[in-house]
Design an enzyme around this catalytic site. Structure first.
Site, short mmCIF file in Angstrom:
data_model
loop_
_atom_site.label_atom_id
_atom_site.label_comp_id
_atom_site.label_asym_id
_atom_site.label_seq_id
_atom_site.Cartn_x
_atom_site.Cartn_y
_atom_site.Cartn_z
N THR A 13 -11.39 126.50 68.09
CA THR A 13 -11.08 125.43 67.14
C THR A 13 -12.31 124.86 66.45
O THR A 13 -12.28 124.54 65.26
CB THR A 13 -10.35 124.28 67.89
OG1 THR A 13 -9.08 124.77 68.31
CG2 THR A 13 -10.16 123.06 67.03
N ASP A 58 -9.65 133.25 68.40
CA ASP A 58 -8.96 132.18 69.11
C ASP A 58 -9.06 132.58 70.59
O ASP A 58 -8.86 133.76 70.92
CB ASP A 58 -7.49 132.16 68.67
CG ASP A 58 -6.72 130.99 69.27
OD1 ASP A 58 -6.20 130.17 68.50
OD2 ASP A 58 -6.62 130.92 70.52
N SER A 59 -9.35 131.66 71.46
CA SER A 59 -9.64 132.07 72.85
C SER A 59 -8.40 132.60 73.58
O SER A 59 -8.54 133.16 74.66
CB SER A 59 -10.29 130.94 73.64
OG SER A 59 -9.37 129.95 73.99
N THR A 90 -10.99 126.21 73.47
CA THR A 90 -10.75 125.46 74.71
C THR A 90 -9.66 126.07 75.58
O THR A 90 -9.65 125.88 76.79
CB THR A 90 -10.38 123.99 74.42
OG1 THR A 90 -9.17 123.97 73.66
CG2 THR A 90 -11.48 123.26 73.68
N ASP A 91 -8.72 126.79 74.94
CA ASP A 91 -7.53 127.22 75.69
C ASP A 91 -7.87 128.04 76.93
O ASP A 91 -7.27 127.86 77.99
CB ASP A 91 -6.58 128.02 74.79
CG ASP A 91 -5.87 127.11 73.79
OD1 ASP A 91 -5.91 125.88 73.98
OD2 ASP A 91 -5.27 127.64 72.83
N THR A 161 -11.00 123.15 84.83
CA THR A 161 -9.65 123.53 84.41
C THR A 161 -9.28 122.70 83.17
O THR A 161 -9.72 121.55 83.05
CB THR A 161 -8.63 123.34 85.57
OG1 THR A 161 -7.41 123.98 85.21
CG2 THR A 161 -8.35 121.89 85.91
N CYS A 274 -1.10 122.21 93.01
CA CYS A 274 -1.64 120.85 92.86
C CYS A 274 -2.98 120.94 92.15
O CYS A 274 -3.79 121.82 92.46
CB CYS A 274 -1.86 120.19 94.21
SG CYS A 274 -0.34 119.91 95.10
N1 ASP Z 1 -6.46 127.86 70.30
C1 ASP Z 1 -7.81 127.36 70.29
C2 ASP Z 1 -8.68 128.31 71.10
O1 ASP Z 1 -8.61 128.28 72.28
C3 ASP Z 1 -7.85 126.01 70.87
C4 ASP Z 1 -9.19 125.35 70.92
O2 ASP Z 1 -10.23 125.91 70.70
O3 ASP Z 1 -9.20 124.15 71.22
O4 ASP Z 1 -9.38 129.09 70.52
#
Ligand code: ASP
Length: 336
Positions: A13, A58-59, A90-91, A161, A274
């Site tokens: 992102t 995109d990850s 981030t994903d 996580t 958990c």
């Molecule tokens: N879909 C994006 C990714 O993981 C989300 C992000 O970067 O926040 O590349």
């Protein structure tokens, strides 16, 4: 001497722009944005060089080949830089940071993953402060391991996580203290937990090892999963209830299927659904059976760490008994 930091831009992102079907990574946008971040070029900041992946991803599309590409880029440039900042979506950042923790052994330099919840091209992007703080942390060199910097927190990579899809505080380290709190100052915490280095820096490429994750749920019809439990399957992370429990009543067809997997040579690692806490097999009758059939405890490892550790150990081609043992030992601060 002025420090030198390598920024490895993989996608995510942070450098995305709106496309016809939603956000997509953009090469030029990130370059423009970086030159526009005045803080990166103030006195006292390190010299920066950017290595950009092609394609940018995109990850969701990042997996073993891309982990290897990041690892190899760091290994090939290890002597040239004082630290590395990996810009990543981030994903799946926690999977990549966990994978790189295992892949890079005896690290003596920081490898800081970061990204953004809002792209740099939009207003209120969190990417600016995430990049600037990550570059500062990478150049200070206090943390010689793979970590994630996000929204004021520095987290051990193999303890991280993703906990939120829409908050700036997207990552947590539920079973291990933060490596640093970043506010007006960067306050590092010496948490220990890393085994002693046992040689020179080493990069181990991962192989595409057939592994899986099975999440328990009330009413699970495990028969449906039986077909994937073949000899081909090297390892499975079982995401169990609480401290390692699985259904054992009338729906309890799980044990024979897991037993069969064990006989097939599949390594079963028991983690918890958990977010915080540890697996202690044998506390309840519903977990003792797992222990009896040779499943190993994932202890307090995240699913991300357990899965990538399995891939790492199988990529090292150790005998299965050694892998079984190492799964419960602390290799990079991921467990215990
Ligand atoms: N879909 C994006 C990714 O993981 C989300 C992000 O970067 O926040 O590349």
């Amino acid at each position: 001497m002025r420090k030198k930091i390598c920024i490895i831009y993989t996608g995510g992102t942070i450098g995305m722009v709106p496309g016809e079907n939603g956000y997509v990574p953009s090469k030029s946008r990130l370059e423009d944005s970086l030159t526009g971040i005045g803080d990166l070029f103030k006195p006292g900041m390190p010299a920066l060089e950017v290595i950009q992946f092609d394609p940018l991803l995109d990850s969701s599309n990042v997996s073993v080949p891309e982990w290897n590409k990041i690892g190899k880029t760091i290994a090939d440039n290890y002597e040239k830089y004082d630290g590395f900042v990996v810009l990543h979506g981030t994903d799946t950042m926690s999977y990549s940071a966990s994978a790189l923790s295992f892949m890079l052994e005896n690290l003596e330099k920081p490898v800081v993953f970061t990204g953004a919840q809002i792209p740099l091209c939009e207003i209120r992007s969190d990417g600016y402060s995430n990049i600037v703080s990550s570059v500062v942390i990478a150049s200070e060199g206090n943390v010689k391991e793979v970590c994630i910097y996000f929204d004021g927190k520095l987290i051990r990579g193999c303890r991280s996580t993703k906990i939120s899809s829409d908050r700036f505080a997207a990552f947590a380290s539920p079973n291990f203290g933060l490596l640093a709190d970043v506010g007006i100052t960067v306050e590092y915490h010496d948490r220990g937990g890393l085994p002693k280095k046992n040689g020179d820096f080493k990069y181990t490429a991962f192989e595409e090892v057939p592994v899986g994750i099975i999440k328990m749920f009330p009413g699970i019809q495990i028969r449906l999963f039986e077909s994937i439990m073949t000899k081909q399957l090297k390892g499975v992370v079982l995401e169990t209830f609480g401290a390692g429990n699985i259904p054992s009543g009338s729906a309890g067809e799980i044990i024979p299927i897991i037993e069969k997997a064990y006989e097939n040579g599949t390594l079963i690692v028991v983690c918890s659904q958990c977010i915080q806490g540890t697996v202690t097999l044998g506390t309840y009758e519903t977990s003792k059976s797992l222990m009896d059939i040779g499943a190993v405890t994932g202890n307090d490892m995240t699913t991300e760490a357990a899965l990538t550790k399995l891939i790492y150990l199988f990529s090292c081609h150790y005998p299965i008994d050694r892998i079984r043992k190492l799964m419960t030992e602390n290799l990079r601060g991921e467990i215990g």
